[in-house]
Structures are given as C-alpha cells and as structure tokens.
Motif scaffolding. Structure first.
Motif, short mmCIF file in Angstrom:
data_model
loop_
_atom_site.label_atom_id
_atom_site.label_comp_id
_atom_site.label_asym_id
_atom_site.label_seq_id
_atom_site.Cartn_x
_atom_site.Cartn_y
_atom_site.Cartn_z
N ALA A 1 23.59 55.72 43.20
CA ALA A 1 22.65 54.66 42.82
C ALA A 1 23.43 53.42 42.40
O ALA A 1 24.51 53.53 41.80
CB ALA A 1 21.74 55.12 41.68
N ASN A 2 22.86 52.26 42.69
CA ASN A 2 23.45 51.02 42.19
C ASN A 2 22.41 50.22 41.42
O ASN A 2 21.22 50.47 41.48
CB ASN A 2 24.07 50.18 43.31
CG ASN A 2 23.10 49.91 44.44
OD1 ASN A 2 21.89 49.92 44.27
ND2 ASN A 2 23.65 49.67 45.62
N ASN A 3 22.90 49.25 40.67
CA ASN A 3 22.08 48.41 39.78
C ASN A 3 21.38 49.22 38.69
O ASN A 3 20.31 48.82 38.21
CB ASN A 3 21.04 47.61 40.58
CG ASN A 3 21.67 46.61 41.52
OD1 ASN A 3 22.75 46.09 41.25
ND2 ASN A 3 21.00 46.35 42.64
N ILE A 4 21.98 50.37 38.30
CA ILE A 4 21.39 51.13 37.20
C ILE A 4 21.57 50.32 35.90
O ILE A 4 22.46 49.48 35.79
CB ILE A 4 22.01 52.54 37.08
CG1 ILE A 4 23.53 52.47 36.94
CG2 ILE A 4 21.62 53.36 38.28
CD1 ILE A 4 24.01 52.64 35.56
N ILE A 5 20.70 50.58 34.92
CA ILE A 5 20.63 49.77 33.71
C ILE A 5 21.49 50.37 32.59
O ILE A 5 21.40 51.55 32.27
CB ILE A 5 19.17 49.66 33.22
CG1 ILE A 5 18.30 49.00 34.29
CG2 ILE A 5 19.10 48.89 31.91
CD1 ILE A 5 18.66 47.57 34.60
N GLU A 6 22.35 49.54 32.02
CA GLU A 6 23.06 49.86 30.78
C GLU A 6 23.02 48.62 29.90
O GLU A 6 22.45 47.58 30.29
CB GLU A 6 24.51 50.28 31.08
CG GLU A 6 24.66 51.66 31.69
CD GLU A 6 24.50 52.77 30.68
OE1 GLU A 6 24.34 52.46 29.47
OE2 GLU A 6 24.53 53.96 31.08
N TYR A 7 23.63 48.72 28.72
CA TYR A 7 23.61 47.61 27.77
C TYR A 7 25.02 47.31 27.29
O TYR A 7 25.87 48.19 27.20
CB TYR A 7 22.71 47.95 26.57
CG TYR A 7 21.31 48.31 26.99
CD1 TYR A 7 20.37 47.33 27.29
CD2 TYR A 7 20.93 49.64 27.12
CE1 TYR A 7 19.10 47.66 27.72
CE2 TYR A 7 19.65 49.98 27.53
CZ TYR A 7 18.74 48.99 27.83
OH TYR A 7 17.48 49.31 28.26
N GLN A 8 25.27 46.05 27.01
CA GLN A 8 26.59 45.63 26.57
C GLN A 8 27.00 46.36 25.29
O GLN A 8 26.16 46.75 24.49
CB GLN A 8 26.61 44.12 26.34
CG GLN A 8 26.37 43.29 27.59
CD GLN A 8 26.30 41.80 27.30
OE1 GLN A 8 26.48 41.39 26.16
NE2 GLN A 8 26.03 41.00 28.32
N GLU A 9 28.33 46.54 25.13
CA GLU A 9 28.84 47.20 23.94
C GLU A 9 28.37 46.47 22.68
O GLU A 9 28.38 45.23 22.62
CB GLU A 9 30.37 47.23 23.96
CG GLU A 9 30.96 48.05 25.09
CD GLU A 9 30.93 49.54 24.82
OE1 GLU A 9 30.24 49.96 23.87
OE2 GLU A 9 31.60 50.28 25.55
#
Length: 756
Positions: free
Chosen positions: A551-559
């Motif tokens: 999968a690409n463009n999966i969502i994470e959040y900045q440190e």
C-alpha cells in the motif's frame, strides 16, 4: 420433504427457456445466498443472490439441476420445461435429527467452498455468534470475527480490528449497504450489532468483487434478517450488562412484515437501587433496529432498514461545593431503502438509497471553566446494480455507487482557565463526493477452471480536486478434484477517507476526514493464493491461503504530534508505504455434536514513512507474528452444550524509552531531560493467551416458550492481557522499568435467552 417445488408458467414456450428460482432453508424459510445451481451436462452455473434467488437460461427442454450449499443436503432435480419456469427450492441442513433418525449429507461438507470462485471470504451466521462466549456473556459479531485468520484485535476487549496489516479505519463495515462509522458501544468494548437481527454476514479480506470499494483491508457486509415470518414471534435475552427484545410481525402473509429490536444496558439503574453514591455509574447505551419488508409481487421487493444507537455518560456532582459536570454523547444513525426488480428477461435490478450519520459531543464544566468538543459526519448514498444471466456468461454485474460525505468541523469551545491549555478552535468543514462505476463478469472456462474478471473506476472530488482510481479485480478457481481446489485473487483498491485517531482504539474524540488537495488517496495492491480441501463425510474443511499486500499513501503522523483536541491535524499528517504478507489456516468442523473451527495466522506488517524512524522501515503497531484461535461447541446431552474459546496472541508493539540525558536549557537556569528511543515499534508487549467457557442448558422441545440458560466464565485462568505500558521508578535504585497493566481478569457471567 427435503424439496418443495412450486412451478408456474409465466410466458409462452420459446426456444430459450428461463428458470427462475429461490433457494431457502427448509426449517425456517430463510434465503440461502451464494448457493450454487449447476445444469448437469453443461457448463451453465448460477449462484443465488442475497435473497436466495437465481436465474438460468437453457435451450433444452429437459434439464437436471443440482443445488450445492455448505451445510445442506445437495439435491439433483429433473425438469421438463414447456415454458419459462419459476421454482421454489427448500433444502434441509446436512445434519438434522428427526425422531432420532439422522439425515446426513449426500455428498460432502465444504462442497460449496470448493465450487465457489471467491477466496479470502468467510460467511458468519447468527448461530456462530451465539456459540462464542463473549465479554460478560454478551454475544458479539465483531468479537467473533476477531477469531478468524488474518484478523488481529487491538486492545483486549475492544471491537477494533486490524486485517492483514492494515489500520482499523481500512475496514468497510456495511449494515444493509449503509456505512457504519463507529461499530462500538461501551467505549469500544461491545459492537453495535444485535445478533437477533443478523441475516447474511460475510467478511472479505481480499479478492474484492468490483462492487465493493473505498477501504484497503476488508469489507464486512452485514444484512439484517429479511425473511417473512409466518407468525408473531418474540426473541430476547437478559444478561449481566444488557437485555434485548426482538419482535417479528407478519402484516400481510408472504407480502408485508415488520421486525423491530431494542437493546439497553441497565447497570446504571441497578446501581441506583443500592443508594450508595460511591457506586453510581451514570453511563448507559441503547440501540434500536427496525426493518420493513414488502413484496407486492414475485418480481418486486422493497425493504426499509433503520438503525439508531447512542452511548450516554452524564455526570453531575451532588456536592453543593462542587459544581462540576461531564456529559458525553455518541450517536449512530443508519437508514437504507432498497428495491429489487426481477425483469421480464429474468435479470435482476437493485437500487438502494442510504443515509449514515455519526456524531459525538463531550461537554465538561468545573467552576468557571468549560470545555466542549463536537464533531459529526453525514453521508447520503445511492447504489444501482444490474445482474445479467445467460449461458455464455454465468453472471455479469454492472453498476454505479456514489456517496456524499459532509464532515462537520472538529470544534473545541473552551472558557475559563482551561482555555489556556485547550484554546477554542475549529477545523475546516469538508464536503466530498466518492463513488465508482464497475463491471464484474463470471465465467466457467473449462470443466475445472472458472474465473471472475472485474473493473472498478473509482473517483473522489473535494474542493475542486478530482481523484481517479484504477481498480482491476481478478479471481480464479481451479478444481483439482471433487474434494479440493486452488484459488487465486488479485485486487487493486483505493481509499478516500481515513480516521484521525489519537489512540490505537476508537475513542469519542476520533474523527473521520476526507482526502484533500494535500492528503492523497491510499491505494493497495494485493495477491492471494489459496487451497481448499474437504475431508469428505468427516465434516472437516481445510482452507489455507498466503497473501502479499503493498500500500502507498498510508497515513501516519509527524514525530511529537499531539492529536488530542488538535484542530490543525492536517498539518501533522504524513504519508508513506506499507507492506504486509502472511499465511492463514482455517480448519472448520461441522457435525451432529461437535462444531467449531481452529485458525492460525503467521504474518508480518512493516511501514516506511519519510520523516519517521530515520526514514527506515519499521513494524506496524499491530504487527503480531502469531495468532491462534480455537472455537468449539460440543453437545454433551440432548439439552446441554458446552462452548469454549482459546486464543493465543503475540504482543503488540511500542517504542520504549531506553535512556535519558540532561542538557542545560538555553537560559542556563536549569537542565532539560531528553529521552533516547530505539527504532520505532521495536519492542513487543508480552504474548498472551486466554480461555473462555460457557455452559448452555436448553428447554425441553415442544414448549411454547423456548429458553436457554447460559452460565460461563470469561478469562478462566485470570490471565489479563496487556493493554499498554507505563513507566515506574524503583524508589531504592532510582531506575525506571516498564509495567504492562492488564484489563479484564476473570469475569463470570449468566444470561437467559428466550423465544416464543
């Protein structure tokens, strides 16, 4: 009799004759979806739809039809067709006791799975849900699905689930074609689905047909029970946490019926009776299901389905010196209006209108300070589908679905001293349109090889930006012999919504958000290879599958991002890639006395996101290496049964603090302590296992009031599963160590189910 036939001429004889029929359970009249209907001596095969209906065309006057359905007696019937013909078929379960005479399957258990093209798909029946001992004795659909291979649970007790390395928001949950955005009651520890309203339920983890789209990991397609009751019936239960009542009422025989169900917790009311102010719990939930079915003619059928549920927490202080209060409301509303039409050419057209709404409000007050948080999402959708049947192509499905999402802003309204910590703010409201055009064709290529090829052109538009998704689908099945087959599936799928979450389970302050000009759609490509083997008359079916998903463009959040009440969350979202692969095994058993299944999953789930973990690959939060579940129900005597569930899970992952160092602050007025971390999610919590047991006593047969007493224990040997970590300092050495607090020790329960 095992078979009941009703034959009616509907048109004059012609060269090509059409057989239209409905297949249903002989005991309760419920439809049998996805039943295989084969014209012997030809390649013509049909499968029944959600209502148990099928259509076949043949140039022959004399035909033999064979009906295959898992768990039912297969039958072959001869027809002499002088015109187009309508038939009604009723099949008996493969293991039925009638006056101590046992009727066994004429062929073998699992025949339907071997014939079916689809893989990575599991059907769940209401009796499966009732068989599994649940939290506090509450039968739960989602908790039952967490026991299937490829499905990983989140926090112990939560109904959040993670499929093949995906996130919880990558699962599409449909109730009568309307999206369910929040599937949990009791702060996520119990699902919103009343087991007494369940009809056909299927979970798809890969090889998605083209008419499904919008989520990367799985589809849970739940249909409420649409059977026409012959008389007024009452179903219900009384348990430790909640009670429910379901009423089915025929209004016009075989044409119009209504079914309603209600459920509510009452712990708040029971604790009020104690009179002890320290024992009060001002929380409860309730839900309501309603369904109306109308079949004015053999060619037309309509239904209206409604779900509404709410969780309410209302705390008011009785102390005159303390004017604090806290209010928490979650509301779920779903509406579906459907129409199915059997055309004069015996094809099927269906049209469904849907409405979904999810909202929450958290309102706190203390002295001169207040803090209120609210958010909602409202959908309006339309689905149109046309199923075409003929001899050259077993089934051709074409259709369109479109949905309008209106996401109200996350609004934080604060006053008093709390505003210094959580200033009043609101995110931007977003309106988007999402949908797809699709076509799916199924064909038997040779006596052993069948395939289904589909394509979905998905799209989403928001703020003037148009996204298009190229989504081909391919499924194939090759029969090795009568008892086994190989299966293959390939899918590309897109997702245009995601859940902004500050935790690993669904909380009241989570919100759903659309793609924007900056947040791109998530996309996934998945391959699966499966093997299905029936062990004949033993009642055992073995299924195994390996899969790979990218999968690409999966969502994470900045440190360092704090998402709690953060209305500017879009600036913290970053996107990357994910890779998951694994091996799944499922062994099912169906018998007169012993029923159940055993599953095992070996899996890996990794991610790579620029800006996280030094741009290096890291394990996903719920990268659990091993997952084992054993579910069994054994009939001890005629009226006594025992059920058991045993689970083993590898621990979920986290990023610990391994060291600290102190540096002088910029003003040289003191020191600042900084943490040192290893690689992201590099440490796993302890592995865990749990045993649940329940004993069921049924009433004597033939009574007008049928009842079942259920007595059991959740977590028999009191082994609490870790739900997180906390750091504690040793007062003697000054060293820090991690503790793994658990949740839900041994919980005994008792409940009573009834029907009359």
């Amino acid at each position: 009799m095992a078979i009941l036939l009703s034959v009616t001429r509907v048109v004059v004889a012609q060269e090509i004759r059409t057989i239209t029929g409905r297949v249903q359970d002989a005991e309760d009249g419920s439809p049998l979806p996805f039943c295989t209907v084969k014209v012997e001596g030809t390649n013509a095969v049909a499968r029944t739809n959600d209502d148990g209906k099928f259509t076949l065309r043949t140039p022959s006057k004399k035909v033999a039809l064979t009906f295959f359905y898992i768990g039912y007696i297969s039958q072959t019937l001869d027809f002499d067709l002088k015109a187009d013909t309508v038939i009604a078929i009723t099949l008996l379960p493969s293991v039925t006791t009638l006056d101590n005479v046992v009727v066994s399957d004429e062929r073998f258990y699992g025949e339907n799975q071997i014939e079916d093209i689809r893989s990575s798909t599991t059907r769940v029946e209401a009796k499966d849900v009732l068989m599994v001992p649940g939290l506090a004795g509450e039968p739960d659909l989602i908790r039952t699905m967490q026991l299937l291979p490829g499905v990983t649970k989140g926090v112990e007790g939560s109904v959040d689930f993670f499929v093949r390395g995906g996130d919880a928001d990558q699962n599409l949950v449909l109730l009568d074609d309307a999206i369910i955005y929040n599937s949990g009651h009791l702060f996520g520890f119990m699902s919103v689905f009343n087991p007494d309203m369940l009809g056909d339920v299927q979970m798809i983890k890969g090889g998605f047909p083209a008419y499904y789209g919008g989520r990367l990991s799985s589809v849970i397609d739940i249909k409420t029970d649409g059977t026409m009751p012959e008389k007024t019936t009452f179903n219900g239960s009384v348990g430790v946490i909640s009670s429910n009542l379901t009423i089915a009422q025929p209004l016009i025989k075989d044409k119009l019926a209504v079914k309603i169900a209600g459920r509510r917790t009452y712990i708040d009311q029971l604790l009020k009776l104690t009179g002890d102010p320290d024992l009060q719990l001002p929380y409860y939930f309730y839900d309501f299901n309603g369904r109306i079915d109308f079949k004015p003619s053999p060619r037309h059928s309509f239904y209206f389905s409604n779900y509404f549920g709410a969780d309410i927490l209302d705390i008011e202080s009785d102390d005159p010196d303390d004017n604090g209060s806290s209010e928490f409301d979650i509301d779920n509303t779903n509406l579906s209006l459907g129409w199915k039409y059997l055309t004069p050419t015996n094809n099927i057209f269906s049209l469904t209108l849907t409405n979904s709404r999810f909202s929450y409000l958290v309102d706190n007050a203390f002295e001169e300070s207040t803090l209120a948080v609210s958010n909602s999402i409202t959908d309006y959708g339309l689905k149109a589908r046309y199923d075409i049947f003929n001899l050259d192509v077993e089934k051709l499905s074409v259709g369109l679905d479109v949905i309008r999402h209106a996401m109200d802003p996350l609004e934080v309204d604060a006053s008093g001293i709390v505003e210094d910590i959580f200033p009043s703010a609101r995110s931007s409201a977003v309106t988007s349109f999402e949908g797809g055009l699709y076509a799916d064709v199924e064909k038997k290529l040779t006596e052993r090889l069948s395939a289904s090829v589909g394509y979905r052109q998905s799209f989403a538009t928001v703020d003037g930006k148009l996204y298009l998704g190229f989504e081909p689908r391919l499924l194939a099945r090759y029969k090795l012999n009568e008892l086994s087959s190989l299966k293959f599936n390939f899918t590309i799928i897109s997702q245009y919504q995601h859940r902004v979450s500050s935790a690993s389970l669904s909380l009241p302050v989570d919100l759903w958000y659309s793609v924007t000009r900056d947040i791109k759609p998530q996309r996934a490509t998945q391959f699966g290879f499966g093997y299905v083997k029936s062990l004949g008359q033993s009642g055992l079916l073995f299924e195994s599958e390996v899969y790979y998903k990218y999968a690409n463009n999966i969502i994470e959040y900045q440190e360092g991002t704090n998402l709690f009440l953060n209305t500017d969350f879009e600036q913290s979202i970053i996107q990357g890639t994910a890779e998951s692969y694994g091996w799944e095994v499922l062994l099912r058993k169906k018998g007169e006395r012993l029923n159940g299944w055993a599953s095992y999953t070996l899996s890996w789930a990794n991610r790579q996101v620029d800006g996280l973990n030094g741009d290096a690959t890291f394990p996903a939060r719920y990268d659990r290496r091993h997952n084992v579940s054993i579910v069994a129900n054994y009939k001890i005597f005629k009226r006594w049964e025992i059920s058991a569930v045993w689970e083993y899970l590898s621990g979920s992952r986290f990023t610990p603090v391994v060291a600290q160092y102190a540096i002088a602050n910029p003003l040289n007025t003191g020191v600042t302590v900084e943490n040192i971390y290893p690689d992201r999610n590099s440490v796993a919590l302890s592995n865990t296992h749990r045993l649940d047991l329940s004993l069921v006593k049924k009433s004597k047969p033939g009574k007008k009031l049928y009842g079942e007493w259920r007595l059991g224990v959740y977590n028999v040997y009191n082994r609490a599963a870790p739900v997180g970590i906390q750091i504690e300092q040793n007062p003697e050495t000054g060293l820090f160590n991690y503790q793994q607090p658990g949740l839900f020790g041994m919980l005994p329960f008792i409940s009573y189910r009834f029907k009359f």
